[in-house]
Design a protein around this motif. Structure first.
Motif, PDB file in Angstrom:
ATOM      1  N   GLN A   3      -3.312 -13.571   1.295  1.00 47.45           N
ATOM      2  CA  GLN A   3      -2.845 -12.497   0.426  1.00 47.45           C
ATOM      3  C   GLN A   3      -1.587 -12.921  -0.339  1.00 47.45           C
ATOM      4  N   PHE A   4      -0.667 -13.557   0.356  1.00 42.86           N
ATOM      5  CA  PHE A   4       0.570 -13.999  -0.284  1.00 42.86           C
ATOM      6  C   PHE A   4       0.281 -15.049  -1.355  1.00 42.86           C
ATOM      7  N   ARG A   5      -0.655 -15.957  -1.084  1.00 39.23           N
ATOM      8  CA  ARG A   5      -0.996 -16.986  -2.066  1.00 39.23           C
ATOM      9  C   ARG A   5      -1.669 -16.377  -3.286  1.00 39.23           C
ATOM     10  N   LEU A   6      -2.512 -15.356  -3.072  1.00 45.32           N
ATOM     11  CA  LEU A   6      -3.137 -14.676  -4.213  1.00 45.32           C
ATOM     12  C   LEU A   6      -2.084 -14.014  -5.102  1.00 45.32           C
ATOM     13  N   ARG A   7      -1.100 -13.368  -4.470  1.00 45.99           N
ATOM     14  CA  ARG A   7      -0.073 -12.715  -5.275  1.00 45.99           C
ATOM     15  C   ARG A   7       0.770 -13.729  -6.040  1.00 45.99           C
TER      16      ARG A   7
ATOM     17  N   VAL B  12       2.080 -23.155  -6.831  1.00 44.94           N
ATOM     18  CA  VAL B  12       1.961 -22.038  -5.885  1.00 44.94           C
ATOM     19  C   VAL B  12       2.408 -22.473  -4.498  1.00 44.94           C
ATOM     20  N   MET B  13       1.955 -23.651  -4.075  1.00 48.02           N
ATOM     21  CA  MET B  13       2.324 -24.122  -2.743  1.00 48.02           C
ATOM     22  C   MET B  13       3.809 -24.444  -2.655  1.00 48.02           C
ATOM     23  N   ASP B  14       4.372 -25.003  -3.735  1.00 46.52           N
ATOM     24  CA  ASP B  14       5.819 -25.265  -3.744  1.00 46.52           C
ATOM     25  C   ASP B  14       6.603 -23.968  -3.619  1.00 46.52           C
ATOM     26  N   TYR B  15       6.159 -22.950  -4.319  1.00 44.79           N
ATOM     27  CA  TYR B  15       6.862 -21.657  -4.243  1.00 44.79           C
ATOM     28  C   TYR B  15       6.799 -21.081  -2.830  1.00 44.79           C
ATOM     29  N   ILE B  16       5.641 -21.191  -2.194  1.00 42.84           N
ATOM     30  CA  ILE B  16       5.493 -20.650  -0.831  1.00 42.84           C
ATOM     31  C   ILE B  16       6.364 -21.424   0.148  1.00 42.84           C
TER      32      ILE B  16
ATOM     33  N   ASP C  78      10.695 -17.198   3.784  1.00 42.99           N
ATOM     34  CA  ASP C  78      11.350 -16.007   4.303  1.00 42.99           C
ATOM     35  C   ASP C  78      10.845 -14.724   3.664  1.00 42.99           C
ATOM     36  N   LEU C  79      10.028 -14.826   2.583  1.00 44.61           N
ATOM     37  CA  LEU C  79       9.446 -13.632   1.973  1.00 44.61           C
ATOM     38  C   LEU C  79       8.240 -13.109   2.742  1.00 44.61           C
ATOM     39  N   TYR C  80       7.809 -13.845   3.727  1.00 46.24           N
ATOM     40  CA  TYR C  80       6.661 -13.416   4.542  1.00 46.24           C
ATOM     41  C   TYR C  80       7.047 -12.191   5.362  1.00 46.24           C
ATOM     42  N   ASP C  81       6.263 -11.118   5.238  1.00 49.48           N
ATOM     43  CA  ASP C  81       6.511  -9.871   5.966  1.00 49.48           C
ATOM     44  C   ASP C  81       5.957 -10.025   7.380  1.00 49.48           C
ATOM     45  N   VAL C  82       6.759 -10.638   8.242  1.00 55.46           N
ATOM     46  CA  VAL C  82       6.281 -10.933   9.591  1.00 55.46           C
ATOM     47  C   VAL C  82       6.179  -9.668  10.437  1.00 55.46           C
ATOM     48  N   GLN C  83       6.986  -8.646  10.141  1.00 57.91           N
ATOM     49  CA  GLN C  83       6.940  -7.432  10.954  1.00 57.91           C
ATOM     50  C   GLN C  83       5.607  -6.708  10.795  1.00 57.91           C
TER      51      GLN C  83
ATOM     52  N   PRO D 267      -5.817  -2.092   1.539  1.00 60.75           N
ATOM     53  CA  PRO D 267      -6.578  -2.486   0.342  1.00 60.75           C
ATOM     54  C   PRO D 267      -6.478  -3.973   0.070  1.00 60.75           C
ATOM     55  N   GLU D 268      -5.312  -4.590   0.395  1.00 55.51           N
ATOM     56  CA  GLU D 268      -5.207  -6.023   0.157  1.00 55.51           C
ATOM     57  C   GLU D 268      -6.180  -6.795   1.023  1.00 55.51           C
TER      58      GLU D 268
END
Length: 404
Positions: A223-227, A246-250, A255-260, A396-397
């Motif tokens: 989902q994060f890669r699609l966005r 895209v991979m460089d940005y990830i 830390d933008l990963y919503d781990v909670q 929905p995602e």
């Protein structure tokens, strides 16, 4: 008549009695005087002894006073030494803390130096690429333009940040996965043993939590890669290098990963898992720290090429020496796996870290009896109910990703 009545014998008797009484009186007076002299002599000796005892008592009191004064002086000196030693110990502790902070700063500096070296190598490669492009754009020769148009993969000749740091990230993630097994798992296991008496059930809970964390983190990564791809596609000019960007940005923004959110999904999936029996008054939030770390490791492993995955496992599967090692309480002649303690880590078709299992005879029958058990109710805890509802109603995602 009176004088005539006293006879000569009677007068003699009276005289004799009087003499005897006088003799007794003299004897008593002599004995009394001798006793009195004895008592006086004893009294004198007692007084002498008393005087000697008083002198000894005075000497003992003087010695006691001297000893007390000396002990007081020694005690004061000892207290001063103790205070001095405490001050030295406090100074040593402060100095140790200072050295520890300096060591942490040194480690941070070394980590930053490594990152800066990677950045420099990456920027050097980009600089050479840009200089090459600039020289080709200034050249009026059509051959150069033709060669430029005939090589659309020019950007791929320069390695991206993800490719430059792949080996170091691979080693670091494998080490973190090993620490997850050796440190975090044991801490979560000791925490669960306070509420669950069955050791095998605790091991099964942690194994399922790890597997669910990897599955949820893989879905969150997609989902994060699609966005990110959707965001960068509008401003990126070279479509061939979009995946690298895209991979460089990830990699730069893990830390933008919503781990909670992933932790909540894992807890919801565990609440409806029929293989787990857990006290109704206790929630899986107890091991949320372990689940959070597993999600982070799994999400970061998806940025590698090839990605690191968990080996497929099933109850009652055939034991494989290449994938697992037996636990100490296993039956070493049993061919089937009874309990999975830790999953194996795979890179493609290669096992880079073995898992741990418990092998026992009759494992297939036990797994079938467990699979026929009803789904555990989640009405015992509000958090558990919330997690179960979240797991039952996909976002929905998730639906869009599953359709893709």
């Amino acid at each position: 008549m009176a004088s005539s009545s006293i006879t000569t014998d009677t007068s003699l008797n009276l005289i004799q009695e009087a003499m005897e009484k006088e003799k007794k009186i003299r004897d008593l007076s002599v004995s009394h005087e001798s006793d009195l002299q004895k008592m006086e002599s004893q009294l004198c000796s007692t007084r002498l002894q008393l005087d000697s005892v008083k002198q000894e008592l005075a000497a003992a009191q003087k010695e006691l006073d001297d000893t007390r004064n000396k002990s007081t002086t020694t005690l004061l000196a000892t207290e001063d030494e103790i205070l001095q030693l405490r001050a030295e110990l406090r100074a040593a502790c402060d100095q140790a803390d200072l050295y520890k902070r300096k060591l942490d700063l040194l480690e941070d500096f070394e980590r930053q130096v490594c990152l800066l070296k990677e950045e420099v190598s990456f920027l050097t490669a980009e600089k050479s690429l840009l200089q090459d492009r600039l020289m080709r754009s200034r050249s009026p020769s059509p051959l150069v333009r033709r060669s430029r148009s005939s090589s659309p993969r020019l950007r791929n000749e320069s390695p991206s940040r993800a490719r430059l740091t792949a080996s170091s990230r691979h080693a670091r993630l494998v080490s973190r996965f090993s620490d997850l097994y050796a440190v975090d798992r044991l801490g979560a296991q000791s925490l669960l043993r306070r509420y669950v008496d069955d050791q095998e059930m605790v091991q099964r809970i942690l194994f399922i939590a790890t597997v669910e964390a990897f599955q949820v983190a893989k879905l969150a990564f997609r989902q994060f890669r699609l966005r990110v791809r959707k965001t960068l596609s509008s401003s990126h000019l070279d479509p061939e290098s979009l995946e690298d960007a895209v991979m460089d940005y990830i990699v730069r923004n893990l830390d933008l990963y919503d781990v909670q959110a992933s932790v909540h999904e894992v807890i919801g999936a565990m609440n409806v898992n029929p293989k787990i029996s857990f006290p109704a008054e206790v929630d899986f939030v107890l091991i949320s720290d372990f689940i959070r770390e597993a999600c982070r490791v799994a999400f970061a492993m998806q940025t590698l090429d090839p990605q690191l995955e968990l080996a497929f496992s099933s109850d009652g599967e055939l034991y494989s020496e290449s994938k697992y090692r037996r636990s100490y309480d296993s039956e070493f002649t049993a061919p089937l796996v009874a309990v999975h303690v830790w999953p194996a880590l795979m890179e493609g078709d290669t096992v880079i870290m073995k898992g741990e299992v418990i092998t026992r005879r009759g494992a297939l029958w036990r797994s079938r009896s467990r699979s026929s058990s009803p789904v555990r109710s989640s009405s015992g805890s509000p958090t558990r109910t919330l997690g179960a509802n979240r797991s039952r109603s996909p976002s929905p995602e998730r639906l869009s990703v599953s359709r893709l």
